[in-house]
Design a protein around this motif. Structure first.
Motif, PDB file in Angstrom:
ATOM      1  N   ARG A 144       2.132   6.163  -7.174  1.00 51.98           N
ATOM      2  CA  ARG A 144       1.064   6.413  -8.146  1.00 51.98           C
ATOM      3  C   ARG A 144       0.494   7.543  -7.772  1.00 51.98           C
ATOM      4  N   HIS A 145       0.811   8.460  -6.658  1.00 51.21           N
ATOM      5  CA  HIS A 145       0.132   9.631  -6.127  1.00 51.21           C
ATOM      6  C   HIS A 145       0.380  10.797  -7.471  1.00 51.21           C
ATOM      7  N   ASP A 146      -0.636  11.937  -7.315  1.00 52.50           N
ATOM      8  CA  ASP A 146      -0.251  12.770  -8.295  1.00 52.50           C
ATOM      9  C   ASP A 146       0.430  13.727  -7.633  1.00 52.50           C
ATOM     10  N   CYS A 202       0.771  -1.130   0.046  1.00 59.76           N
ATOM     11  CA  CYS A 202       0.050   0.095   0.165  1.00 59.76           C
ATOM     12  C   CYS A 202       1.048   1.385  -0.016  1.00 59.76           C
ATOM     13  N   LEU A 203       1.877   1.263   0.947  1.00 62.61           N
ATOM     14  CA  LEU A 203       2.876   2.433   0.908  1.00 62.61           C
ATOM     15  C   LEU A 203       3.424   2.669  -0.308  1.00 62.61           C
ATOM     16  N   ASP A 217       5.014   7.961 -10.836  1.00 63.18           N
ATOM     17  CA  ASP A 217       4.144   7.689 -12.159  1.00 63.18           C
ATOM     18  C   ASP A 217       2.684   7.676 -11.737  1.00 63.18           C
ATOM     19  N   PRO A 218       2.247   9.012 -11.872  1.00 61.25           N
ATOM     20  CA  PRO A 218       0.827   9.310 -11.184  1.00 61.25           C
ATOM     21  C   PRO A 218      -0.170   8.912 -12.262  1.00 61.25           C
ATOM     22  N   LEU A 219      -1.299   8.233 -11.383  1.00 62.12           N
ATOM     23  CA  LEU A 219      -2.350   7.824 -12.011  1.00 62.12           C
ATOM     24  C   LEU A 219      -3.667   8.667 -12.049  1.00 62.12           C
ATOM     25  N   PRO A 220      -4.499   8.680 -12.956  1.00 64.43           N
ATOM     26  CA  PRO A 220      -5.522   9.635 -13.038  1.00 64.43           C
ATOM     27  C   PRO A 220      -6.190   9.404 -11.595  1.00 64.43           C
ATOM     28  N   ALA A 221      -7.108  10.339 -11.098  1.00 60.29           N
ATOM     29  CA  ALA A 221      -7.568  10.371  -9.834  1.00 60.29           C
ATOM     30  C   ALA A 221      -8.582   9.509  -9.662  1.00 60.29           C
ATOM     31  N   ASP A 222      -9.405   9.227 -10.355  1.00 66.09           N
ATOM     32  CA  ASP A 222     -10.234   8.111 -10.203  1.00 66.09           C
ATOM     33  C   ASP A 222      -9.462   6.812 -10.222  1.00 66.09           C
ATOM     34  N   GLU A 223      -8.805   6.407 -10.960  1.00 70.52           N
ATOM     35  CA  GLU A 223      -7.989   5.044 -10.843  1.00 70.52           C
ATOM     36  C   GLU A 223      -7.192   4.964  -9.630  1.00 70.52           C
ATOM     37  N   PHE A 224      -6.764   6.121  -9.145  1.00 70.18           N
ATOM     38  CA  PHE A 224      -5.947   6.221  -7.948  1.00 70.18           C
ATOM     39  C   PHE A 224      -6.798   5.841  -6.700  1.00 70.18           C
ATOM     40  N   GLN A 225      -8.018   6.535  -6.774  1.00 68.97           N
ATOM     41  CA  GLN A 225      -9.057   6.207  -5.651  1.00 68.97           C
ATOM     42  C   GLN A 225      -9.501   4.970  -5.496  1.00 68.97           C
ATOM     43  N   ALA A 226      -9.688   4.340  -6.858  1.00 68.66           N
ATOM     44  CA  ALA A 226     -10.239   2.916  -6.898  1.00 68.66           C
ATOM     45  C   ALA A 226      -9.130   2.147  -6.420  1.00 68.66           C
TER      46      ALA A 226
END
Length: 138
Positions: A29-31, A22-23, A54-63
């Motif tokens: 993957r954070h923005d 998780c960490l 390597d950031p993910l889009p906000a919705d994918e990151f939250q999922a």
């Protein structure tokens, strides 16, 4: 499958690995966001494979966060179940001693039945041996 304590230790080890995963996910993957007015985001020219984030889009990151959270909760519930199923938590020492004595009595009764069955087997084998020896060819 091992005993309850081994299962509990394995589950705790898996939970620790999940925490690390998780960490790592959050770290990688954070923005990139500025938290204060004086914060600056460095634009380091690195190759995509070498990038620290390597950031993910906000919705994918939250999922992803929700899925990881669910997995942590399930593992924690599994650990709670294993802890609650350990012997002795709800039993006093006298209760445990009584249970051990009951089990010893059951074991003695089962051993007596086994000895009786062995005697019966030996008796039947000797009778069968006598019958076989008494048979003559015509």
């Amino acid at each position: 499958m091992g005993d309850r304590l081994t299962q509990l230790q394995d589950a705790v080890d898996q939970l620790a690995q999940q925490f690390v995963a998780c960490l790592h996910f959050v770290h990688r993957r954070h923005d990139l966001e500025a938290l204060g007015p004086s914060d600056k985001i460095r634009d380091v020219k690195q190759e995509p494979q070498q990038r620290e984030v390597d950031p993910l889009p906000a919705d994918e990151f939250q999922a992803g966060l929700k899925e990881l959270s669910r997995d942590l909760i399930v593992k924690e519930q599994q650990i709670e179940y294993l802890i609650s199923s350990l012997p002795g938590l709800d039993n006093s020492e006298k209760d445990q001693e009584r249970n051990i004595k009951d089990l010893e009595e059951d074991l003695k009764a089962a051993e007596a039945q086994r000895q009786e069955a062995l005697k019966e087997r030996d008796q039947i084998l000797s009778e069968l041996d006598g019958v076989i020896r008494s048979i003559r060819r015509p």
